[in-house]
Structures are given as C-alpha cells and as structure tokens.
Design a protein around this motif. Structure first.
Motif, short mmCIF file in Angstrom:
data_model
loop_
_atom_site.label_atom_id
_atom_site.label_comp_id
_atom_site.label_asym_id
_atom_site.label_seq_id
_atom_site.Cartn_x
_atom_site.Cartn_y
_atom_site.Cartn_z
N PRO A 88 59.44 6.08 22.38
CA PRO A 88 59.63 6.63 23.72
C PRO A 88 58.32 7.04 24.39
O PRO A 88 58.28 7.22 25.60
CB PRO A 88 60.52 7.85 23.49
N MET A 89 57.24 7.16 23.61
CA MET A 89 55.93 7.51 24.16
C MET A 89 54.87 6.72 23.40
O MET A 89 55.05 6.44 22.21
CB MET A 89 55.61 8.99 23.94
N GLY A 90 53.76 6.44 24.06
CA GLY A 90 52.69 5.69 23.43
C GLY A 90 52.20 6.32 22.13
O GLY A 90 51.93 5.63 21.16
N CYS A 91 52.16 7.65 22.10
CA CYS A 91 51.59 8.33 20.93
C CYS A 91 52.50 8.23 19.72
O CYS A 91 52.08 8.51 18.60
CB CYS A 91 51.33 9.80 21.25
N ALA A 92 53.75 7.82 19.93
CA ALA A 92 54.69 7.72 18.82
C ALA A 92 54.88 6.27 18.38
O ALA A 92 55.63 5.99 17.46
CB ALA A 92 56.03 8.33 19.19
N PRO A 99 46.76 7.11 22.45
CA PRO A 99 46.62 8.56 22.28
C PRO A 99 47.10 9.34 23.50
O PRO A 99 47.15 8.80 24.61
CB PRO A 99 45.11 8.74 22.10
N CYS A 100 47.51 10.59 23.27
CA CYS A 100 47.88 11.50 24.35
C CYS A 100 46.77 12.54 24.49
O CYS A 100 46.07 12.84 23.53
CB CYS A 100 49.16 12.24 24.02
N ILE A 101 46.68 13.11 25.66
CA ILE A 101 45.64 14.13 25.90
C ILE A 101 45.87 15.36 25.04
O ILE A 101 44.95 15.92 24.47
CB ILE A 101 45.66 14.61 27.36
N LEU A 102 47.11 15.78 24.96
CA LEU A 102 47.40 17.06 24.30
C LEU A 102 47.71 16.89 22.82
O LEU A 102 48.14 17.83 22.16
CB LEU A 102 48.62 17.71 24.98
N GLU A 103 47.49 15.69 22.32
CA GLU A 103 47.99 15.34 21.00
C GLU A 103 47.68 16.35 19.87
O GLU A 103 48.57 16.67 19.09
CB GLU A 103 47.48 13.95 20.60
N PRO A 104 46.46 16.86 19.78
CA PRO A 104 46.17 17.72 18.62
C PRO A 104 47.13 18.89 18.47
O PRO A 104 47.51 19.25 17.36
CB PRO A 104 44.74 18.23 18.92
N THR A 105 47.53 19.48 19.57
CA THR A 105 48.39 20.66 19.48
C THR A 105 49.82 20.37 19.92
O THR A 105 50.62 21.29 20.06
CB THR A 105 47.84 21.77 20.38
N CYS A 106 50.14 19.09 20.16
CA CYS A 106 51.40 18.76 20.79
C CYS A 106 52.61 19.09 19.92
O CYS A 106 52.70 18.65 18.78
CB CYS A 106 51.44 17.29 21.15
N LEU A 107 53.52 19.83 20.50
CA LEU A 107 54.73 20.19 19.77
C LEU A 107 55.82 19.14 19.94
O LEU A 107 56.86 19.19 19.29
CB LEU A 107 55.26 21.55 20.26
N LEU A 108 55.58 18.18 20.83
CA LEU A 108 56.62 17.19 21.12
C LEU A 108 56.50 15.95 20.24
O LEU A 108 57.49 15.29 19.95
CB LEU A 108 56.55 16.77 22.59
N LYS A 109 55.31 15.65 19.83
CA LYS A 109 55.10 14.40 19.12
C LYS A 109 56.03 14.22 17.93
O LYS A 109 56.57 13.12 17.74
CB LYS A 109 53.64 14.28 18.68
N PRO A 110 56.27 15.25 17.12
CA PRO A 110 57.19 15.04 16.00
C PRO A 110 58.57 14.60 16.46
O PRO A 110 59.23 13.80 15.79
CB PRO A 110 57.25 16.42 15.34
N LEU A 111 58.98 15.09 17.61
CA LEU A 111 60.29 14.69 18.13
C LEU A 111 60.28 13.23 18.52
O LEU A 111 61.17 12.46 18.15
CB LEU A 111 60.63 15.58 19.35
N TRP A 112 59.26 12.85 19.27
CA TRP A 112 59.16 11.44 19.69
C TRP A 112 59.06 10.52 18.47
O TRP A 112 59.66 9.46 18.44
CB TRP A 112 57.94 11.21 20.58
N THR A 113 58.31 10.95 17.49
CA THR A 113 58.14 10.14 16.29
C THR A 113 59.48 9.94 15.59
O THR A 113 59.81 8.84 15.14
CB THR A 113 57.16 10.82 15.34
N GLY B 7 60.29 13.87 32.38
CA GLY B 7 60.93 14.53 31.25
C GLY B 7 59.92 15.16 30.31
O GLY B 7 60.07 16.31 29.88
N GLU B 8 58.89 14.41 30.03
CA GLU B 8 57.82 14.91 29.18
C GLU B 8 57.20 16.18 29.77
O GLU B 8 57.02 17.18 29.07
CB GLU B 8 56.77 13.82 29.03
N TYR B 9 56.89 16.15 31.04
CA TYR B 9 56.26 17.29 31.70
C TYR B 9 57.18 18.51 31.69
O TYR B 9 56.74 19.64 31.49
CB TYR B 9 55.91 16.94 33.15
S1 FES Z 1 50.96 13.79 21.78
FE1 FES Z 1 51.95 12.31 22.90
S2 FES Z 1 53.54 13.46 23.75
FE2 FES Z 1 52.40 14.97 22.82
#
Ligand code: FES
Ligand code: FES
Lengths: 138, 138
Positions: A88-92, A99-113, B7-9
């Motif tokens: 659903p997102m490039g980072c996943a 890569p996403c800008i906020l990736e290092p601290t992103c709380l959403l990535k695990p969900l997308w993954t 949605g992400e935002y």
């Molecule tokens: S790292 Fe991609 S959505 Fe947060």
DNA sequence: CTGAATCCTTACTAAATCACTCAAGATGAT
DNA sequence: ATCATCTTGAGTGATTTAGTAAGGATTCAG
C-alpha cells in the motif's frame, strides 16, 4: 485500495483462455466472453504476452492461447506486473521499495508491511488453476 | 492497491495528537511534525473532526486535540471513511457493495472477497493506541 | 477594546492516472 | 491476392490526486 480494471480484465482474459485450454481464441472472442472492449483488450493481451503468460498466432484464424499450464500462472505476479506493487506504500514494498521521509521513527510502517505481506501471501499462493477450480491458497 | 496520501496524512496527524494527548496542537505544529503542507492538513483535520475523532479550539492559542481515547480510534474506520471502501472491487465491498456484470459466474469474486476480509480484519483490529505502542492486532 | 493568532469555508488548479479509442501496418491462411 | 487477424503507436476525455489561495470567523492576550 482498489484494483484497476486493467488487472481485473487481464485476469478475466486469462480465465477464459484457461477454460478453453488448447484452443486459440481471437481477441473478438475473448472480448465477447469477458465484456472487455476489443481495443482495450488488445493492449492487455499484448502485455500478458510480454509477461510470458500467453502466446499469439497472427493472421487469419489466429488468436491467443495460454503459454503455460494454468497451475504455473501466479496471480500475484500478474497483478504486480500489470498494475504495480502490491504494497500500500512504497516503503512497504519488497519488489519496488522507496524510502519515506519519516521512516526512521514511523509508527505506520509496521502496519503497511503487515498488509503488504498478507495481501502478497494470498495473491502469490493463488494460481490460475486455483481460480478455475474455485479453490484457494492450495 | 495503494493507500492515498490523504489517508496516510490523516493517520500521521492522529499519531502526533496521540503522542501529545491532552495538549492542544495548532495546525502549524502538526504540520511541522508530520511534514504535511499546512493548507492540505487543514482540510484533513476538518474531515477528522467531522468523523468525530478530533476536536478543535478556535482563536488564539487554539488548535486540535483528540476527542476520544486512542484505544477507541479504529484505523479501518478512519481509512474507509477518508478514502473509500477497503475492498479491492465494488462487488467485494460490504460497506458499499456494487454489483458486477459478470457476478453470477465470476471466478474472481471469491479472491476479492478474501482480500477484502483479510485487509479489513487487520485494519479493524488495529486502534490508534496499538500503533502508538507499536503493538498490532492486540 | 483591539489586534494577533488561530481555525473555517470555499474555490480553484496543475499534474497524473484511467479507461479507453483510433488509425495504419504486419502477418498468415485460404 | 484477399481477408482475418494480431501489432504498434498515438491520442483523448473523464476523473482523481494532491495540493494552493483567499478571505472570513472566533477567541485570547494585552
Ligand atoms: S515509513 Fe513509509 S509510511 Fe512511514
Ligand atoms: S469481479 Fe465483481 S463479480 Fe467478478
């Protein structure tokens, strides 16, 4: 979270070809059975041919047929190569990570993954033969 | 199968509000922390307010805060109401079903249904609190 | 009371994507 | 040679996305 009509149409076409395995069907025939406009279907079949799922015969009495056994057509692969990554997102995405800008601290990535893994698992476990037999995930 | 930036935002904004529960954050603050453009964020927060997830305070020293406990914010609900059905096709959607032409004999629908069920399950089992705690599906 | 800070509302738009359509060429069967 | 068919490439209208822009309304600080 939609699937585009292109992906849907491609699968419909593959299903019709699978239901008439061995025969050669013209684009017009396939269009009749799938209700996909002929000239749009042309493009889609061309792509399926490039992806190696289908072969064509030119000239009069020509048409399309499956190149491989339905059990060897991976649905996840078809969708991914026809309409882009399953994530659903490039980072996943595994196949086309971005890569996403906020990736290092992103709380959403695990969900997308998790969503990408689950969807990919369903789709990659399913073959054209499974669909033809109304059977899923082997 | 992409999720839109809206949605992400929205989720990013909710997470920031959740990380500062109790405080009132201005749109500008939230924009700084989420990297979402201010004027786009305004619209999104407005929608989140209409959906009841967030409350606002106008005037000087005003801003936004969560209306409910993070554990009561259902991620599936947020995404669905912000960017439409979770199902990959209308015919597989429970909340906004739309018939397909080929539906009676369609070999694909079971696949779409299964994807919609799985995605919906993940998203609806997850709350804002789960994301804040890096914990999933309880 | 006044002014600054903030949210609220509406309108607009550039760019991308989608879902096709169209025209002309290439190939093979008869 | 003719016709049915695939092949190639360009073109297009509608819709969605991802914003911007401008001004109005409300509240608080001083
Ligand atoms: S790292 Fe991609 S959505 Fe947060
Ligand atoms: S995709 Fe909707 S019924 Fe087949």
């Amino acid at each position: 979270m939609k699937i585009s009509s292109k992906g849907e149409y491609a699968l419909r076409a593959l299903l019709v070809l699978g239901q008439h395995e061995g025969k050669v069907l013209s684009i017009a025939d396939i269009s009749d059975k799938t209700l996909v406009p002929i000239s749009y279907l042309e493009q889609i079949l061309l792509q399926l041919k490039m992806l190696g799922h289908v072969k064509s015969k030119r000239g009069s009495r020509g048409g399309y047929s499956l190149r491989t056994n339905p059990a060897d057509v991976n649905i996840g692969d078809v969708i991914r190569r026809l309409e882009g990554p399953l994530a659903p997102m490039g980072c996943a995405s595994i196949t086309s990570y971005e890569p996403c800008i906020l990736e290092p601290t992103c709380l959403l990535k695990p969900l997308w993954t998790r969503i990408r893994d689950t969807v990919a698992q369903i789709l990659e476990e399913t073959t054209l033969a499974d669909l033809l037999d109304r059977r899923f995930s082997r």
